[in-house]
Design an enzyme around this catalytic site. Sequence first.
Site, PDB file in Angstrom:
ATOM      1  N   LYS A 189       0.841  -1.193   0.000  1.00  0.00           N
ATOM      2  CA  LYS A 189       0.000   0.000   0.000  1.00  0.00           C
ATOM      3  C   LYS A 189       0.875   1.241   0.000  1.00  0.00           C
ATOM      4  CE  LYS A 189      -1.547   2.661   3.015  1.00  0.00           C
ATOM      5  NZ  LYS A 189      -1.460   3.920   2.194  1.00  0.00           N
ATOM      6  N   GLU A 396       9.111  16.181  15.561  1.00  0.00           N
ATOM      7  CA  GLU A 396       9.742  16.065  14.245  1.00  0.00           C
ATOM      8  C   GLU A 396       9.110  17.111  13.331  1.00  0.00           C
ATOM      9  OE1 GLU A 396       8.622  12.464  12.182  1.00  0.00           O
ATOM     10  OE2 GLU A 396      10.641  12.252  11.402  1.00  0.00           O
TER      11      GLU A 396
HETATM   12  N1  LIG Z   1      12.258   5.375   9.428  1.00  0.00           N
HETATM   13  C1  LIG Z   1      12.126   5.541   8.127  1.00  0.00           C
HETATM   14  O1  LIG Z   1      12.790   4.877   7.298  1.00  0.00           O
HETATM   15  C2  LIG Z   1      11.151   6.561   7.625  1.00  0.00           C
HETATM   16  C3  LIG Z   1      11.215   6.910   6.270  1.00  0.00           C
HETATM   17  C4  LIG Z   1      10.315   7.865   5.794  1.00  0.00           C
HETATM   18  C5  LIG Z   1       9.368   8.457   6.632  1.00  0.00           C
HETATM   19  N2  LIG Z   1       9.332   8.081   7.946  1.00  0.00           N
HETATM   20  C6  LIG Z   1       8.376   8.720   8.858  1.00  0.00           C
HETATM   21  O2  LIG Z   1       7.081   8.815   8.230  1.00  0.00           O
HETATM   22  C7  LIG Z   1       6.433  10.005   8.688  1.00  0.00           C
HETATM   23  C8  LIG Z   1       5.998  10.830   7.507  1.00  0.00           C
HETATM   24  O3  LIG Z   1       5.268  10.035   6.587  1.00  0.00           O
HETATM   25  P1  LIG Z   1       3.678  10.007   6.618  1.00  0.00           P
HETATM   26  O4  LIG Z   1       3.130  11.343   6.983  1.00  0.00           O
HETATM   27  O5  LIG Z   1       3.209   9.379   5.355  1.00  0.00           O
HETATM   28  O6  LIG Z   1       3.429   8.999   7.839  1.00  0.00           O
HETATM   29  P2  LIG Z   1       2.062   8.256   8.227  1.00  0.00           P
HETATM   30  O7  LIG Z   1       2.432   7.350   9.332  1.00  0.00           O
HETATM   31  O8  LIG Z   1       0.967   9.227   8.412  1.00  0.00           O
HETATM   32  O9  LIG Z   1       1.684   7.377   6.939  1.00  0.00           O
HETATM   33  C9  LIG Z   1       2.584   6.417   6.473  1.00  0.00           C
HETATM   34  C10 LIG Z   1       1.793   5.383   5.676  1.00  0.00           C
HETATM   35  O10 LIG Z   1       0.929   4.705   6.560  1.00  0.00           O
HETATM   36  C11 LIG Z   1      -0.388   4.693   6.045  1.00  0.00           C
HETATM   37  N3  LIG Z   1      -1.313   4.546   7.156  1.00  0.00           N
HETATM   38  C12 LIG Z   1      -1.767   5.482   7.986  1.00  0.00           C
HETATM   39  N4  LIG Z   1      -2.589   4.922   8.919  1.00  0.00           N
HETATM   40  C13 LIG Z   1      -2.628   3.576   8.647  1.00  0.00           C
HETATM   41  C14 LIG Z   1      -3.291   2.447   9.218  1.00  0.00           C
HETATM   42  N5  LIG Z   1      -4.085   2.567  10.293  1.00  0.00           N
HETATM   43  N6  LIG Z   1      -3.098   1.216   8.668  1.00  0.00           N
HETATM   44  C15 LIG Z   1      -2.282   1.071   7.586  1.00  0.00           C
HETATM   45  N7  LIG Z   1      -1.632   2.099   6.993  1.00  0.00           N
HETATM   46  C16 LIG Z   1      -1.811   3.336   7.530  1.00  0.00           C
HETATM   47  C17 LIG Z   1      -0.476   5.984   5.273  1.00  0.00           C
HETATM   48  O11 LIG Z   1      -1.526   5.932   4.329  1.00  0.00           O
HETATM   49  C18 LIG Z   1       0.889   6.000   4.613  1.00  0.00           C
HETATM   50  O12 LIG Z   1       0.867   5.182   3.462  1.00  0.00           O
HETATM   51  C19 LIG Z   1       7.448  10.743   9.524  1.00  0.00           C
HETATM   52  O13 LIG Z   1       7.243  10.483  10.881  1.00  0.00           O
HETATM   53  C20 LIG Z   1       8.780  10.145   9.100  1.00  0.00           C
HETATM   54  O14 LIG Z   1       9.766  10.243  10.107  1.00  0.00           O
HETATM   55  C21 LIG Z   1      10.217   7.158   8.461  1.00  0.00           C
END
Ligand SMILES: NC(=O)c1ccc[n+]([C@@H]2O[C@H](COP(=O)([O-])OP(=O)(O)OC[C@H]3O[C@@H](n4cnc5c(N)ncnc54)[C@H](O)[C@@H]3O)[C@@H](O)[C@H]2O)c1
Length: 495
Positions: A189, A396
Site C-alpha cells: 500500500k 519532528e
Molecule cells: N524510518 C524511516 O525509514 C522513515 C522513512 C520515511 C518516513 N518516515 C516517517 O514517516 C512520517 C511521515 O510520513 P507520513 O506522513 O506518510 O506517515 P504516516 O504514518 O501518516 O503514513 C505512512 C503510511 O501509513 C499509512 N497509514 C496510515 N494509517 C494507517 C493504518 N491505520 N493502517 C495502515 N496504513 C496506515 C499511510 O496511508 C501512509 O501510506 C514521519 O514520521 C517520518 O519520520 C520514516
Amino acid sequence: MAVSATLLNKIKDKDLIREAGLIGKEWLGQSRSGQFFQVTNPSTSEVLATLPDFTRAEIAKAIDEAYVAQKEWAARTGKERAAVIRRWYDLTIANLDDLATILTAEMGKPFAESKSEILYGASYMEWFGEEAKRVYGDTIPGHARDKRIVVIKQPVGVVGAVTPWNFPSAMVARKIAPALAVGCSIVFKPAALTPLSALALAVLAERAGVPAGLLSVVPITKSSDFGDEVCENEKVRKLTFTGSTEVGRTLMAQASAQVMKLSMELGGNAPFIVFDDADVDAAVEGAIISKFRNAGQTCVCANRLYVQSGIYEEFADKLARRVKAFKIGDGFAEGTEIGPLVDDRAVAKVRRHIENAVAQGASIVAGGPDHPLGGNFIWPTVLTGVTSKMAVAREETFGPLAPLFRFGTVKDVIAMANDTEFGLAAYFYAKDIGRVWAVAEALEYGMVGINTGLISTEVAPFGGIKQSGFGREGSKYGVDDYLELKYLCFGGLTS
Ligand SMILES: NC(=O)c1ccc[n+]([C@@H]2O[C@H](COP(=O)([O-])OP(=O)(O)OC[C@H]3O[C@@H](n4cnc5c(N)ncnc54)[C@H](O)[C@@H]3O)[C@@H](O)[C@H]2O)c1
Ligand SMILES: O=C[C@H](O)CS(=O)(=O)O
C-alpha cells in the site's frame, strides 16, 4: 478519468502511468466500491490522475493470489530470483527520467533529487538481486554422537507493506527487493498522496518477469482498511511499515493478534552536533544536506542543531548565508533546490514550529514562514536562540527549518541529544578521535553520521531504536527481516 496532459507530455513511456491498481494478477481500473480519488501536483495543485479507491475485498483478493504465487516463487533458486530482480533494476535505470518525472509531479521534490531517489531505490534492487544468491544457513556440531544439526533459512511467506509519501519510489524498492529476493510475495500500500511512483515500479517489475500475483500495489485512501485486512488475514505472515511512530504503534497492536513478524521504520528527531574542533565549513555543508534534502521531509533529517559556544556565531552566520541563497520553486524549474512541501498540513506544522520558537525568544536569521509563492511553499528557515522548551525540540518538524541550540560541554550535549523518545539518526562534526569514539558510543540512535550529513546507502543497515522502530533495511542484515530460521536435528546417525 484521464492522466494530466501536462504530465503525459513529459513522459516517453506513457504506459508507466497507471490509473489502476495491481490486484493480484490483474490491473483493475475500477474498485468494487466504485469510488475514486485524485492525485495532485503539490506545486501547482493540478490533478495528475484519478485512481480507483480499493477496498478490503480487493486487498483480500491480492493476498489470496500472493499466497498461491509465493509457493512457486520460493521454489525457484536464489539465482533464478536474482535474474528477475536484476532485470527489474536494469529497466528502472533505463526509465530513470520518466520515473523521476512521475515522482516530481506527485511529490514535488526537485527533479534532480527525484533522479537521485530513483537511483537510490534501484540500488536496493541491485543489492538484493545479489543477496538472493547468498541466503546462507549453518551447520552446528551435534550435541550427541548420533546427532547432526543444520540451520536453514526460509522465506516468511506473504508480506504486507506500507510506505509514506516522502520517498514514494525508494521506500517501495527498499521493501519489495529483499522480499522478492528471499522468495516472499508482497501486497503493497503506497501513500495515497503519491501512488504513481509505486505503480510505475510495478509495471517494470511485471516486464522484468515478476510472476503474476506475486506483487500487488493497492491504491486506497482508507489506510486503516489495509491495516485491518493485513493484520487479520491469516495468510499474511509479516508486515513491514515505514511511516510515523503513531501509526506504527497502531499497526503493532493490530499485528499482535497474529503474533506477526514486523519491521518498523518510524519517526525521527535527529540531533546534529557541531563541536568547537569541527571543520565549520564542512559542518555547514553537512547541515545543508542533512537538514534541507527533500525540503527537510526526510526521517533522518537533522531536526535539532547543537553548536558549541566557541563557534556558534560563525556556524550560524555561514549556515544562514547558504540558506538565503537557496533557489525555491517548482520541482521541474531549472536549478530548483527547495520544492513545495507535500501539502498544507506540512506547511502548517513548520509555521507552527517557527511561531512557537519566536514567541519564546528565538530569532529568525534566515527565511520565515510566508513565501511569496504561497500554497505549499515556505522559506527555508534558520533560527537562533532555540531552547529545549520549544516545540521544535520535541517534535519532528519534517520541513525546511534549522533550529540552532547553543551548548557548553560534551556531557551536556549528549544528554540533550538523547533526551527524546526517538532513536533513528544522529550526526556530529568533530576531529579529536577520542571524542569521536566517546560521542559515537554515547548517542542512543540506530545510525550515526560522523563528519557527514548523508548516511543513507543500500550497503548499510538502515533503521532505528527506541520509538523509531526496529528491523533493518539494506545491507547483509536486510534479508533477515523476510526470513524464518529453521533448526533441523538429525538423530539416529550411528555409524
Ligand atoms: N524510518 C524511516 O525509514 C522513515 C522513512 C520515511 C518516513 N518516515 C516517517 O514517516 C512520517 C511521515 O510520513 P507520513 O506522513 O506518510 O506517515 P504516516 O504514518 O501518516 O503514513 C505512512 C503510511 O501509513 C499509512 N497509514 C496510515 N494509517 C494507517 C493504518 N491505520 N493502517 C495502515 N496504513 C496506515 C499511510 O496511508 C501512509 O501510506 C514521519 O514520521 C517520518 O519520520 C520514516
Ligand atoms: O525519509 C527517510 C528515508 O529513509 C529516505 S533516506 O533513506 O534517508 O534517503
